[in-house]
Design a protein around this motif. Structure first.
Motif, PDB file in Angstrom:
ATOM      1  N   GLY A   4       0.832  -1.196   0.000  1.00 42.77           N
ATOM      2  CA  GLY A   4       0.000   0.000   0.000  1.00 42.77           C
ATOM      3  C   GLY A   4       0.871   1.252   0.000  1.00 42.77           C
ATOM      4  N   PRO A   5       0.355   2.376   0.487  1.00 45.69           N
ATOM      5  CA  PRO A   5       1.152   3.609   0.525  1.00 45.69           C
ATOM      6  C   PRO A   5       2.449   3.454   1.319  1.00 45.69           C
ATOM      7  N   GLY A   6       2.474   2.510   2.254  1.00 47.07           N
ATOM      8  CA  GLY A   6       3.661   2.284   3.074  1.00 47.07           C
ATOM      9  C   GLY A   6       4.858   1.809   2.287  1.00 47.07           C
ATOM     10  N   VAL A   7       4.657   1.496   0.993  1.00 47.62           N
ATOM     11  CA  VAL A   7       5.775   1.073   0.152  1.00 47.62           C
ATOM     12  C   VAL A   7       6.826   2.174   0.044  1.00 47.62           C
ATOM     13  N   VAL A   8       6.404   3.417   0.284  1.00 47.39           N
ATOM     14  CA  VAL A   8       7.350   4.540   0.254  1.00 47.39           C
ATOM     15  C   VAL A   8       8.466   4.326   1.271  1.00 47.39           C
ATOM     16  N   ILE A   9       8.132   3.741   2.422  1.00 46.97           N
ATOM     17  CA  ILE A   9       9.149   3.451   3.445  1.00 46.97           C
ATOM     18  C   ILE A   9      10.148   2.436   2.917  1.00 46.97           C
ATOM     19  N   ALA A  10       9.653   1.448   2.162  1.00 50.57           N
ATOM     20  CA  ALA A  10      10.550   0.456   1.577  1.00 50.57           C
ATOM     21  C   ALA A  10      11.516   1.111   0.598  1.00 50.57           C
TER      22      ALA A  10
ATOM     23  N   ASN B 200      -6.182   9.423  -0.352  1.00 49.20           N
ATOM     24  CA  ASN B 200      -5.889   8.026  -0.684  1.00 49.20           C
ATOM     25  C   ASN B 200      -4.722   7.433   0.104  1.00 49.20           C
ATOM     26  N   TYR B 201      -3.955   8.275   0.779  1.00 53.44           N
ATOM     27  CA  TYR B 201      -2.816   7.760   1.546  1.00 53.44           C
ATOM     28  C   TYR B 201      -3.274   7.002   2.798  1.00 53.44           C
ATOM     29  N   THR B 202      -4.458   7.306   3.288  1.00 52.86           N
ATOM     30  CA  THR B 202      -4.943   6.654   4.519  1.00 52.86           C
ATOM     31  C   THR B 202      -6.358   6.107   4.403  1.00 52.86           C
ATOM     32  N   ALA B 203      -7.037   6.306   3.263  1.00 55.79           N
ATOM     33  CA  ALA B 203      -8.459   5.980   3.148  1.00 55.79           C
ATOM     34  C   ALA B 203      -8.754   4.487   3.208  1.00 55.79           C
ATOM     35  N   ILE B 204      -7.872   3.664   2.708  1.00 55.83           N
ATOM     36  CA  ILE B 204      -8.156   2.223   2.618  1.00 55.83           C
ATOM     37  C   ILE B 204      -7.188   1.455   3.511  1.00 55.83           C
TER      38      ILE B 204
ATOM     39  N   GLY C 227      -5.484   2.592   6.066  1.00 53.05           N
ATOM     40  CA  GLY C 227      -4.406   3.383   6.632  1.00 53.05           C
ATOM     41  C   GLY C 227      -3.166   3.386   5.755  1.00 53.05           C
ATOM     42  N   PHE C 228      -2.103   4.041   6.240  1.00 47.77           N
ATOM     43  CA  PHE C 228      -0.878   4.173   5.475  1.00 47.77           C
ATOM     44  C   PHE C 228      -0.151   2.830   5.352  1.00 47.77           C
ATOM     45  N   PHE C 229      -0.351   1.948   6.354  1.00 46.89           N
ATOM     46  CA  PHE C 229       0.256   0.612   6.324  1.00 46.89           C
ATOM     47  C   PHE C 229      -0.852  -0.448   6.333  1.00 46.89           C
ATOM     48  N   PRO C 230      -1.611  -0.570   5.248  1.00 50.99           N
ATOM     49  CA  PRO C 230      -2.766  -1.472   5.230  1.00 50.99           C
ATOM     50  C   PRO C 230      -2.417  -2.945   5.380  1.00 50.99           C
TER      51      PRO C 230
ATOM     52  N   PRO D  46      -6.345   4.650  -5.614  1.00 47.48           N
ATOM     53  CA  PRO D  46      -6.360   3.820  -4.407  1.00 47.48           C
ATOM     54  C   PRO D  46      -5.415   2.633  -4.569  1.00 47.48           C
ATOM     55  N   TRP D  47      -4.609   2.379  -3.551  1.00 47.18           N
ATOM     56  CA  TRP D  47      -3.533   1.404  -3.698  1.00 47.18           C
ATOM     57  C   TRP D  47      -4.014   0.029  -4.134  1.00 47.18           C
TER      58      TRP D  47
END
Length: 448
Positions: free
Chosen positions: A39-45, A183-187, A189-192, A256-257
């Motif tokens: 999900g959006p948390g891929v940015v951390i990766a 969309n960063y937290t809608a589905i 959260g940021f780490f779905p 949406p991710w």
């Protein structure tokens, strides 16, 4: 009288090679897979992979600054001996042969979009011949062509980020209002998918950064490499990370991710939302350029690896022969032959055998990064006072990098979906290790 490779690559070429080497199908086509995992948390990766890449490439820059004219294999040879450099060289050669074949096949399929009546194998063959002819020219021509191919990729990503930012905050996609940060937290959260999803995506993300270490093979053909490389790497690592992180932020912000990739390439989705009716043609062209660039770089890597191995006595002596253009002609021809074999296998075996071979590149990237880091740790004491560039926070930074790469390697081989890939990769590694006991390396002049 023997000749050496000509120093025809400039700082300008090296700058773009370092950037363009990691910008390929992984970001334009493969980003959807990593997004779907985390999900959006891929940015951390991407951030973590960027940090690891920074320390790996800084280690390479440090060793290069203290050992002028010594290429990547020569550095590994000095640090870990000829058996390790033999295994690393041939493993990396296998890696690039596989990658080239896959890139050429994909390039043929993208050309097929415009020439539907021509068989894909024929279009792939045309691409392969073009890559062969280009690499037979002088290294300066190679550097110039690769510079402009990489420039097209970089310009596309910059334009995409700006246009995507406009859609994100001012326009919206299609008839939908501008989503902003929704969309960063809608589905979920940021780490779905939780930390597990981020770690799983890290394996894919770090593979997409693979190729940056290839500039270690250019060191014998770069003017004043010991001074140029550190300057290049200081700025390039940040820009490489940015060219991945910003586009991914735009994609997960606009789409949406859990829908990324459902309607084709996310890049095409964004361009279509801007009303660009030729979005598919534009991205087809950019993807074709990215694939040809990767294949072009791969052919350079394979031929120089064979040349380096032969100079060390770890490959047949004929691979040291240079053409009138000062390029390793037999290395290019042999790599081309295996490229055509790979193309043939991909059509015959399709998803059965050849898809399993594609597990090799990811494995090889990790091995090479581990060897670069470990070589820097081993060699540091030999040039403590003479290195023009030094890795920050040594030795803590080196050991943390080495440990992180080890964890990622364990995660890769422990994943069920990678089991067959790992078996093939370890099998090749084992065969090369056995073969290393039957060769007699000649300590090369360029590492004395």
């Amino acid at each position: 009288m023997s000749r050496d490779l000509k120093k025809g690559l400039s700082s300008r070429h090296l700058h773009m090679l370092a950037i363009g080497g990691t910008i390929g199908a992984g970001i334009f086509q493969g980003s959807a897979e990593s997004i779907n995992m985390a999900g959006p948390g891929v940015v951390i990766a991407y951030l973590v992979a960027g940090i690891i890449l920074f320390f790996v490439m800084s280690s390479l820059a440090e060793m290069a600054s203290a050992n002028p004219g010594v290429d990547l294999r020569g550095l590994i040879h000095k640090a870990l001996g000829y058996r390790v450099s033999f295994v690393a060289g041939w493993l990396y050669w296998v890696n690039w042969v596989v990658v080239i074949a896959v890139e050429i096949i994909a390039a043929g399929s993208f050309l097929h979009y415009w020439f539907p009546t021509v068989p894909i194998w024929m279009l792939s063959a045309v691409c392969a011949i073009g890559i062969l002819l280009l690499n037979l020219l002088s290294v300066k021509v190679f550097g110039e062509v690769e510079f402009w191919l990489s420039a097209i990729k970089v310009a596309t990503l910059v334009a995409f980020v700006f246009l995507g930012g406009y859609l994100l905050f001012s326009h919206g996609v299609g008839t939908e209002p501008a989503p902003g940060l929704t969309n960063y937290t809608a589905i979920g959260g940021f780490f779905p998918t939780g930390l597990t999803g981020v770690i799983g995506s890290l394996v894919i993300v770090i593979f997409s950064f693979g190729g940056s270490e290839m500039i270690g093979l250019t060191l014998s053909e770069v003017k004043d490499s010991h001074q140029v490389l550190p300057k290049v790497l200081r700025g390039v690592i940040v820009r490489i990370s940015v060219f991945y992180i910003f586009p991914v932020l735009v994609i997960v912000g606009l789409v949406p991710w859990n829908q990324v990739g459902n309607s084709g390439s996310p890049f095409v989705q964004v361009l279509s939302a801007l009303g660009l009716s030729e979005a598919a043609n534009v991205m087809n062209f950019v993807m074709l350029v990215a694939l040809l660039s990767a294949a072009n770089s791969g052919m350079y890597a394979t031929s120089r690896l064979l040349y380096s191995l032969a100079k060390d006595g770890e490959a047949p002596k004929m691979f040291t022969k240079l053409s009138r253009q000062n390029v390793p002609i037999y290395g290019i021809f042999v790599s081309t032959m295996f490229m055509f074999v790979g193309v043939y296998l991909s059509f015959v075996a399709q998803e059965k055998v050849f898809s399993q071979l594609m597990g090799i590149p990811g494995f090889t990237v990790l091995i090479m990064w581990i060897l670069i880091t470990f070589s820097q740790i081993r060699l540091r004491k030999t040039y403590e006072e003479t290195a023009l560039y030094k890795l920050a926070f040594f030795p803590i930074s080196s050991w943390i990098t080495l440990g992180s790469l080890g964890i990622i390697l364990i995660a890769m081989v422990s994943t069920n979906s990678n089991m067959m890939h790992s078996i093939i990769a370890f099998g090749i590694l084992g065969l090369l290790s056995i073969a290393s006991f039957f060769i007699r390396s000649v300590h090369p002049a360029h590492v004395k």
